[in-house]
Design a protein around this motif. Sequence first.
Motif, PDB file in Angstrom:
ATOM      1  N   LEU A  90       2.381  32.062 -14.180  1.00  0.00           N
ATOM      2  CA  LEU A  90       3.655  32.754 -14.293  1.00  0.00           C
ATOM      3  C   LEU A  90       4.141  32.799 -15.734  1.00  0.00           C
ATOM      4  O   LEU A  90       3.910  31.874 -16.507  1.00  0.00           O
ATOM      5  CB  LEU A  90       4.704  32.051 -13.427  1.00  0.00           C
ATOM      6  CG  LEU A  90       4.444  32.059 -11.918  1.00  0.00           C
ATOM      7  CD1 LEU A  90       5.508  31.234 -11.213  1.00  0.00           C
ATOM      8  CD2 LEU A  90       4.426  33.482 -11.377  1.00  0.00           C
ATOM      9  N   LYS A  91       4.822  33.890 -16.076  1.00  0.00           N
ATOM     10  CA  LYS A  91       5.415  33.977 -17.401  1.00  0.00           C
ATOM     11  C   LYS A  91       6.616  33.055 -17.490  1.00  0.00           C
ATOM     12  O   LYS A  91       7.338  32.876 -16.503  1.00  0.00           O
ATOM     13  CB  LYS A  91       5.874  35.418 -17.679  1.00  0.00           C
ATOM     14  CG  LYS A  91       4.766  36.431 -17.823  1.00  0.00           C
ATOM     15  CD  LYS A  91       5.351  37.799 -18.130  1.00  0.00           C
ATOM     16  CE  LYS A  91       4.257  38.836 -18.319  1.00  0.00           C
ATOM     17  NZ  LYS A  91       4.824  40.175 -18.622  1.00  0.00           N
ATOM     18  N   PRO A  92       6.856  32.449 -18.642  1.00  0.00           N
ATOM     19  CA  PRO A  92       8.090  31.672 -18.796  1.00  0.00           C
ATOM     20  C   PRO A  92       9.294  32.602 -18.673  1.00  0.00           C
ATOM     21  O   PRO A  92       9.232  33.777 -19.035  1.00  0.00           O
ATOM     22  CB  PRO A  92       7.971  31.093 -20.205  1.00  0.00           C
ATOM     23  CG  PRO A  92       6.996  31.972 -20.910  1.00  0.00           C
ATOM     24  CD  PRO A  92       6.030  32.448 -19.864  1.00  0.00           C
ATOM     25  N   THR A  93      10.385  32.078 -18.135  1.00  0.00           N
ATOM     26  CA  THR A  93      11.558  32.898 -17.828  1.00  0.00           C
ATOM     27  C   THR A  93      12.757  32.495 -18.674  1.00  0.00           C
ATOM     28  O   THR A  93      12.988  31.311 -18.915  1.00  0.00           O
ATOM     29  CB  THR A  93      11.926  32.759 -16.337  1.00  0.00           C
ATOM     30  OG1 THR A  93      10.823  33.206 -15.543  1.00  0.00           O
ATOM     31  CG2 THR A  93      13.163  33.580 -15.993  1.00  0.00           C
ATOM     32  N   LEU A  94      13.511  33.492 -19.122  1.00  0.00           N
ATOM     33  CA  LEU A  94      14.802  33.258 -19.770  1.00  0.00           C
ATOM     34  C   LEU A  94      15.858  33.940 -18.910  1.00  0.00           C
ATOM     35  O   LEU A  94      15.854  35.162 -18.759  1.00  0.00           O
ATOM     36  CB  LEU A  94      14.824  33.831 -21.196  1.00  0.00           C
ATOM     37  CG  LEU A  94      16.126  33.591 -21.963  1.00  0.00           C
ATOM     38  CD1 LEU A  94      16.236  32.113 -22.342  1.00  0.00           C
ATOM     39  CD2 LEU A  94      16.199  34.460 -23.213  1.00  0.00           C
ATOM     40  N   ASN A 273      23.436  25.236 -22.533  1.00  0.00           N
ATOM     41  CA  ASN A 273      23.555  23.822 -22.195  1.00  0.00           C
ATOM     42  C   ASN A 273      22.681  23.016 -23.152  1.00  0.00           C
ATOM     43  O   ASN A 273      21.478  23.251 -23.245  1.00  0.00           O
ATOM     44  CB  ASN A 273      23.104  23.593 -20.746  1.00  0.00           C
ATOM     45  CG  ASN A 273      23.468  22.220 -20.228  1.00  0.00           C
ATOM     46  OD1 ASN A 273      23.406  21.235 -20.962  1.00  0.00           O
ATOM     47  ND2 ASN A 273      23.821  22.146 -18.958  1.00  0.00           N
ATOM     48  N   ARG A 274      23.292  22.080 -23.861  1.00  0.00           N
ATOM     49  CA  ARG A 274      22.536  21.338 -24.871  1.00  0.00           C
ATOM     50  C   ARG A 274      21.421  20.488 -24.269  1.00  0.00           C
ATOM     51  O   ARG A 274      20.518  20.057 -24.979  1.00  0.00           O
ATOM     52  CB  ARG A 274      23.478  20.457 -25.697  1.00  0.00           C
ATOM     53  CG  ARG A 274      24.105  19.302 -24.965  1.00  0.00           C
ATOM     54  CD  ARG A 274      24.796  18.344 -25.942  1.00  0.00           C
ATOM     55  NE  ARG A 274      25.915  19.003 -26.591  1.00  0.00           N
ATOM     56  CZ  ARG A 274      27.149  18.987 -26.124  1.00  0.00           C
ATOM     57  NH1 ARG A 274      27.426  18.362 -24.986  1.00  0.00           N
ATOM     58  NH2 ARG A 274      28.124  19.600 -26.759  1.00  0.00           N
ATOM     59  N   THR A 275      21.465  20.255 -22.961  1.00  0.00           N
ATOM     60  CA  THR A 275      20.404  19.460 -22.331  1.00  0.00           C
ATOM     61  C   THR A 275      19.223  20.317 -21.891  1.00  0.00           C
ATOM     62  O   THR A 275      18.211  19.793 -21.425  1.00  0.00           O
ATOM     63  CB  THR A 275      20.936  18.689 -21.112  1.00  0.00           C
ATOM     64  OG1 THR A 275      21.315  19.624 -20.088  1.00  0.00           O
ATOM     65  CG2 THR A 275      22.143  17.837 -21.483  1.00  0.00           C
ATOM     66  N   ASN A 276      19.345  21.629 -22.029  1.00  0.00           N
ATOM     67  CA  ASN A 276      18.271  22.549 -21.631  1.00  0.00           C
ATOM     68  C   ASN A 276      17.182  22.526 -22.700  1.00  0.00           C
ATOM     69  O   ASN A 276      17.413  22.915 -23.848  1.00  0.00           O
ATOM     70  CB  ASN A 276      18.840  23.961 -21.478  1.00  0.00           C
ATOM     71  CG  ASN A 276      17.833  24.944 -20.900  1.00  0.00           C
ATOM     72  OD1 ASN A 276      16.625  24.762 -20.998  1.00  0.00           O
ATOM     73  ND2 ASN A 276      18.344  26.002 -20.293  1.00  0.00           N
ATOM     74  N   ARG A 277      15.988  22.093 -22.325  1.00  0.00           N
ATOM     75  CA  ARG A 277      14.883  21.954 -23.279  1.00  0.00           C
ATOM     76  C   ARG A 277      13.895  23.117 -23.213  1.00  0.00           C
ATOM     77  O   ARG A 277      12.777  22.997 -23.716  1.00  0.00           O
ATOM     78  CB  ARG A 277      14.131  20.638 -23.008  1.00  0.00           C
ATOM     79  CG  ARG A 277      15.004  19.394 -23.059  1.00  0.00           C
ATOM     80  CD  ARG A 277      15.714  19.267 -24.378  1.00  0.00           C
ATOM     81  NE  ARG A 277      16.563  18.075 -24.442  1.00  0.00           N
ATOM     82  CZ  ARG A 277      17.507  17.880 -25.340  1.00  0.00           C
ATOM     83  NH1 ARG A 277      17.759  18.817 -26.245  1.00  0.00           N
ATOM     84  NH2 ARG A 277      18.229  16.772 -25.329  1.00  0.00           N
ATOM     85  N   SER A 278      14.295  24.218 -22.639  1.00  0.00           N
ATOM     86  CA  SER A 278      13.396  25.367 -22.527  1.00  0.00           C
ATOM     87  C   SER A 278      12.947  25.858 -23.894  1.00  0.00           C
ATOM     88  O   SER A 278      13.779  26.148 -24.762  1.00  0.00           O
ATOM     89  CB  SER A 278      14.099  26.518 -21.797  1.00  0.00           C
ATOM     90  OG  SER A 278      13.409  27.733 -21.989  1.00  0.00           O
ATOM     91  N   PRO A 279      11.631  25.962 -24.128  1.00  0.00           N
ATOM     92  CA  PRO A 279      11.162  26.481 -25.418  1.00  0.00           C
ATOM     93  C   PRO A 279      11.554  27.940 -25.641  1.00  0.00           C
ATOM     94  O   PRO A 279      11.706  28.374 -26.783  1.00  0.00           O
ATOM     95  CB  PRO A 279       9.639  26.309 -25.339  1.00  0.00           C
ATOM     96  CG  PRO A 279       9.328  26.180 -23.888  1.00  0.00           C
ATOM     97  CD  PRO A 279      10.518  25.552 -23.251  1.00  0.00           C
TER      98      PRO A 279
END
Length: 294
Positions: A90-94, A273-279
Amino acid sequence: MELRHLRYFIAVVEEGSMTVAAEKRLHTSQPSLSRQIRDLEYEVGAQLLVRTARGIEMTDAGKAFLDHARLALAQAEAAREAARRAARPLKPTLAVGFLSGQEVTWLARASLALASDLQNIEMTVSSEHSPDLAEGLSMGRLDVAFMRAESGHAELEYITVATEPFVVVMPSDHRLTAHKKVDVRELADELFIGGSDVAGPMRDAIERYLADNDLQITPAHRVHNLTMAMSLIASTRGVALLPAYAEKLLPWSVASRPLKGEPPTIDLVIGYNRTNRSPILELFLSRTDQLIEP
């Protein structure tokens, strides 16, 4: 017993006719389908279907077999889809949210910031009220949102991308449309439509501006969003102060004019959200300088 036997059996049951199932559902000949059903009954060891005056009907054995046949086909399809997904990463999602109406301007800009990477990213888009966007960021449903800076969410960070002036919005045939710019004091005796608690940042900006101009105006109505405001302006002939982006959404029955002097303003921010570590979020945030208006 093969999966095709199950499909043939279910088709005959649902059509109630061997001929109709063969010609319209299975695109095979009726004699061939009859042989497949006989083969299935031989494998099962019981008669599943019987021909009656009303057409093909199930025996008790057929009724018992039907649910299991449908479940077996569903599980086979699920297994096939799972294998396809595993073979196709799957493609990464934003997940991007927009304050309702702001996507008109900012969706294209957000897409442009990721243009070189969009073929490898799946971007999902939603349009909501600002408090709902803040909740979506807090709960992890959204990665980033174009919104107002909402209080009460210590986990959220905001980057200002634009500052909008407020304008006066009124019915298209209102007396104040004769002015190129409207003096805010002209609103003192008008039916005024203000923001509700849901529209917190907008309400705060308007009330500060009125207080700074020594105006004591009690709103006749309070609204959560632009759609409600437009509807009330048109139906009650009231006036409102709204962010300038509302001008892109005005129906024919509603008009706007700028304010005289220095108008109140409100910021449009990118929230995350500062806790979101999504690249992918990190990549997007690294390019926000391309979005910020000069």
